[in-house]
Design an enzyme around this catalytic site. Structure first.
Site, PDB file in Angstrom:
ATOM      1  CD  GLU A  39      -2.490   1.722   0.262  1.00 26.12           C
ATOM      2  OE1 GLU A  39      -2.164   2.778  -0.317  1.00 26.12           O
ATOM      3  OE2 GLU A  39      -3.448   1.011  -0.106  1.00 26.12           O
ATOM      4  CD  GLN A  99     -12.618   6.725   0.074  1.00 24.79           C
ATOM      5  OE1 GLN A  99     -13.424   6.675  -0.840  1.00 24.79           O
ATOM      6  NE2 GLN A  99     -11.411   6.190  -0.005  1.00 24.79           N
ATOM      7  CB  CYS A 156     -21.365   4.466  -1.300  1.00 26.05           C
ATOM      8  SG  CYS A 156     -22.851   4.799  -0.335  1.00 26.05           S
ATOM      9  CG  ASP A 190     -15.086  -0.597  -3.247  1.00 33.34           C
ATOM     10  OD1 ASP A 190     -16.010  -1.213  -2.686  1.00 33.34           O
ATOM     11  OD2 ASP A 190     -14.765   0.562  -2.949  1.00 33.34           O
ATOM     12  CE  LYS A 195     -17.722  -2.572  -8.026  1.00 32.55           C
ATOM     13  NZ  LYS A 195     -17.184  -3.905  -7.762  1.00 32.55           N
ATOM     14  CB  CYS A 234     -26.744   1.927   0.769  1.00 34.26           C
ATOM     15  SG  CYS A 234     -26.255   3.504   0.071  1.00 34.26           S
TER      16      CYS A 234
END
Length: 436
Positions: free
Chosen positions: A36, A44, A160, A327, A335, A371
């Site tokens: 990473e 987020q 999302c 995702d 996702k 969601c």
């Protein structure tokens, strides 16, 4: 440089940190490498709230080093090439890492280049996006003086799927509170035929649309953004062979195709061949999204570009020692971080069983995702569903007292969950590898 790991994880987002933490928690001896390059990890889901000035952006980020579990080797590089037959990943720096098991969870790529003119328009002037710069979204809302407020989403999968409309409901609230609502038309243009894929939730959201007097334009596929003229160009993605399909009233609202136009507002639209240009005074959009290039062009990808996995086990369809979810995978669900919350325990059980006995565990993933749909300041609906799009509230979330009401209906308690409960769950449970 070359190094071998029992488990190599690609990606330090929600999926990468949670899977590394849970693997370590369940087997402290396991050797894990995590590739990473980013220094900061962002929560987020709160960016929707940042864009409406009800959450501090600084609180959404934490140093990556503070989240990577003790004993996991952080490889601060970009993964570039997969050689699955050799159990090898090569980084951009040319370093090689081999593995017994590979977990591919780098998230997705924001791809404004997929819409003409969008790269030039993104996060400048009156074109904003919570997906890339929520602080600019708030500046755009603050500077808006009335006119057409256009909210839109692309025809690609996005993280999302509800986020493009959440900010619209908050913005409408903000306009009302600041005396702008009477001189504003709020328009939501989206490529699908429905505002949400789960009927019970779609019904609730259409009630919100009615209450807030929002014009919804279905079957609208965004193809171009002209930032200078402030026009968003769409193609109508509906079969025209059946006739009808009148999308502009031209003085005669009775002729409108109601499948395309709901609660029609006569905002300025320019027609050019098969394209419809909606003129806007501000525009919020979710940009198109796709799998990262190094995944899309790899032997791991399905034709769609996403990593090809079994939808119940998250094991790669071709390479038994590779797993993917979140995702970047082609799992046929939304996702979201909530989906990852349920995917990780299954993937971990399967990886550990493979390490121990070269076979999979009995755990399977049902497609659960959720969601949190914010419908205004202090209001939210929680859409929870499985692969079959059945509304499926998660009993584990009942630990939060704010979830004692029907989560398919708007409630202030659910807003409290979004603003306080879920960030707590994320940082203190998910990131620490605790199954929730």
């Amino acid at each position: 440089m070359s190094k071998h790991f029992q488990v190599l994880v690609i990606g330090g987002g929600t999926a990468g940190i949670m899977v590394s933490s849970m693997l370590k928690k369940k087997n402290s001896e396991i050797e894990i490498g995590l590739i990473e390059p980013a220094e900061t990890h962002y929560y987020q889901p709160a960016w929707t709230l940042v864009g409406a000035n009800t959450y501090n952006f600084e609180k959404t980020g934490r140093p990556m080093s503070s989240l990577i579990p003790k004993g996991v080797s952080w490889i601060k590089e970009f993964a570039e090439t997969f050689e699955p037959e050799l159990n090898k990943v090569i980084t951009k720096n040319g370093n090689e890492f081999t593995y017994d098991y590979l977990v591919v969870v780098p998230g997705l790529k924001i791809a404004p280049e997929m819409v003409e003119g969008l790269q030039e328009a993104m996060d400048k002037g009156v074109v904003c996006s919570n997906y890339t710069n929520p602080k600019h979204t708030w500046e755009t809302l603050k500077n808006f003086k009335g006119g057409t407020a256009l909210f839109t989403q692309p025809n690609t999968p996005i993280k999302c799927g509800g986020a493009p409309q959440k900010i619209m409901y908050l913005a409408e609230d903000y306009f009302k509170k600041n005396g702008l609502r009477d001189k504003t038309d709020v328009v939501f243009a989206l490529p699908s035929a429905s505002i949400f894929g789960v009927k019970i939730i779609a019904d609730t959201l259409m009630d919100v649309v009615d209450r807030k007097d929002i014009n919804v334009r279905f079957f609208h596929k965004l193809v171009k953004v002209d930032a200078d003229k402030k026009i968003a160009w769409y193609e109508i993605d509906k079969d025209l062979s059946a006739g009808g399909c009148v999308t502009l009233a031209d003085g005669d609202e009775a002729s409108l195709d109601r499948d395309i136009q709901y609660n029609y507002k006569d905002v300025k639209v320019t027609k050019d061949g098969d394209r419809y240009g909606v003129h806007f005074d501000m525009m919020h959009l979710a940009p198109p999204q796709c799998a990262p290039d190094f995944v899309r062009n790899s032997p791991l990808a399905a034709e769609t570009g996403w990593v090809s996995v079994n939808s119940k086990t998250m094991q790669h369809t071709k390479f038994d020692n590779i797993f993917s979810f979140g995702d970047v995978s082609n799992l046929p669900t939304s996702k979201t971080g909530a989906a990852i919350r349920k995917q990780v325990p299954v993937a971990v059980a399967n990886i550990l069983k493979m390490v121990e006995a070269k076979t999979l565990s009995t755990k399977e993933y049902s497609g659960y995702t959720s969601c949190p749909l914010v419908t205004g300041y202090g209001k939210m609906v929680l859409a929870e569903f499985d692969y079959e799009k059945n509304f499926m509230p998660d009993p584990k979330l009942k630990q939060f007292p704010m979830l004692l009401s029907d989560s398919s209906k708007e409630h202030w308690r659910l807003w409290m969950l979004k603003k306080y409960g879920l960030p707590y769950l994320y940082w203190n449970k998910m990131m620490k590898g605790i199954e929730v």
